[in-house]
Design an enzyme around this catalytic site. Structure first.
Site, short mmCIF file in Angstrom:
data_model
loop_
_atom_site.label_atom_id
_atom_site.label_comp_id
_atom_site.label_asym_id
_atom_site.label_seq_id
_atom_site.Cartn_x
_atom_site.Cartn_y
_atom_site.Cartn_z
N SER A 148 10.53 -3.89 1.21
CA SER A 148 11.85 -3.44 0.81
C SER A 148 12.75 -3.39 2.03
O SER A 148 12.28 -3.25 3.17
CB SER A 148 11.77 -2.04 0.19
OG SER A 148 13.06 -1.49 -0.02
N TYR A 161 8.96 7.21 0.44
CA TYR A 161 8.94 5.82 -0.01
C TYR A 161 9.09 4.84 1.15
O TYR A 161 8.33 3.86 1.25
CB TYR A 161 10.07 5.62 -1.03
CG TYR A 161 10.29 4.20 -1.51
CD1 TYR A 161 9.46 3.63 -2.46
CD2 TYR A 161 11.36 3.45 -1.03
CE1 TYR A 161 9.67 2.35 -2.93
CE2 TYR A 161 11.59 2.16 -1.49
CZ TYR A 161 10.75 1.61 -2.44
OH TYR A 161 10.96 0.34 -2.89
N LYS A 165 6.86 1.26 2.43
CA LYS A 165 7.38 -0.10 2.47
C LYS A 165 7.33 -0.68 3.88
O LYS A 165 7.12 -1.88 4.06
CB LYS A 165 8.80 -0.14 1.90
CG LYS A 165 8.84 0.12 0.39
CD LYS A 165 8.02 -0.92 -0.37
CE LYS A 165 8.09 -0.76 -1.86
NZ LYS A 165 7.37 -1.84 -2.59
#
Length: 258
Positions: A148, A161, A165
């Site tokens: 990401s 998060y 990633k």
């Protein structure tokens, strides 16, 4: 042009969003075997299977249910895929979650589950499929980790998060080094803001949505099929000398600082 003619492709988290669009694009480009992992209700992956088989009759689809955070799921993906098709040419490690949460009050369970699905799950499936691809040497294969833009920048509600990633990006870089001797390529795709179920609630805020649109050089949010094309490229022989790379697919969001 059929970039994936006769290829066997495994995709985790395939029933919706980027995974679903990637499955359709792979079938469009001639993949004859699709190993579609899912965790959400079965009806979504079944409609995907029906759509693929109706539009691309040469494509055979196998669906596999399981929690990607459980190593046994990755073992099942490989075993079932090889039983059905004899090999795996491409892996798209896509399954992931992003339950937006405020850092200071975030339950540790939220951190644990996000890490288990996004990073642990990626490690398990990449390791399992890479061992299968090694056994296929010198044919090798292509592994694509869906990272990401969040691997490169921070997010107030993504403190759990973004590290996962960044970890996927790093995993692909190291796997490129570790697996090159077996003719296995490993690359990462870094989507920008893509309108999917994972961020539907966040983008329901019209003010934030408009801001994200304005931030992109192309003036729009991404759609799942905007990611599927770059994935197919990295899976194909057009990218046969590309490994350890990170492909940012964000509509010009990252560079649009001013």
């Amino acid at each position: 042009m059929s970039l994936l003619l006769d290829k066997v492709v495994a995709i985790t988290g395939s029933s919706r969003g980027i995974g679903r669009a990637t499955a359709l694009e792979c079938a469009k480009h001639g993949a004859t075997g699709l190993i579609l992992h899912y965790f959400v209700p079965e009806d979504e992956v079944n409609t995907l299977k029906t759509e693929i088989e109706a539009n691309y009759p040469s494509a055979k689809v196998i669906t596999i249910h399981g929690d990607i955070a459980d190593p046994a799921t990755s073992t099942k993906i490989v075993q079932t895929g090889v039983e059905g098709f004899g090999r795996i040419d491409v892996l798209v490690s896509n399954a992931g979650i992003c339950p937006f949460a405020e850092f200071l009050t975030m339950p540790h369970a939220t951190w644990e589950r996000t890490r288990q699905v996004n990073l642990d799950g990626s490690f398990y499936v990449v390791q399992a499929v890479a061992n299968q691809m090694k056994n296929q040497s010198p044919q090798g294969g292509s592994i694509i980790g869906i990272s990401s833009i969040s691997a490169l920048v921070g997010g107030e509600l993504q403190c759990h998060y973004t590290p996962t990633k960044a970890g996927i990006l790093s995993l692909m870089q190291s796997c490129a080094v570790a697996l090159g001797k077996y003719n296995i390529r490993a690359n990462a795709v870094l989507p920008g803001t893509i309108a999917t179920d994972i961020n539907k609630e966040d983008l329901a805020d019209e003010k934030k949505r408009d801001y994200m649109v304005q931030r992109t050089a192309l003036g729009r949010l991404g759609a799942p099929d905007d990611i599927a094309g770059p994935v197919v490229f990295l899976a194909s022989d057009l990218a046969k000398y590309v490994t350890g790379a990170s492909l940012l697919v964000d509509g010009g969001l990252f560079v649009n600082l001013q």
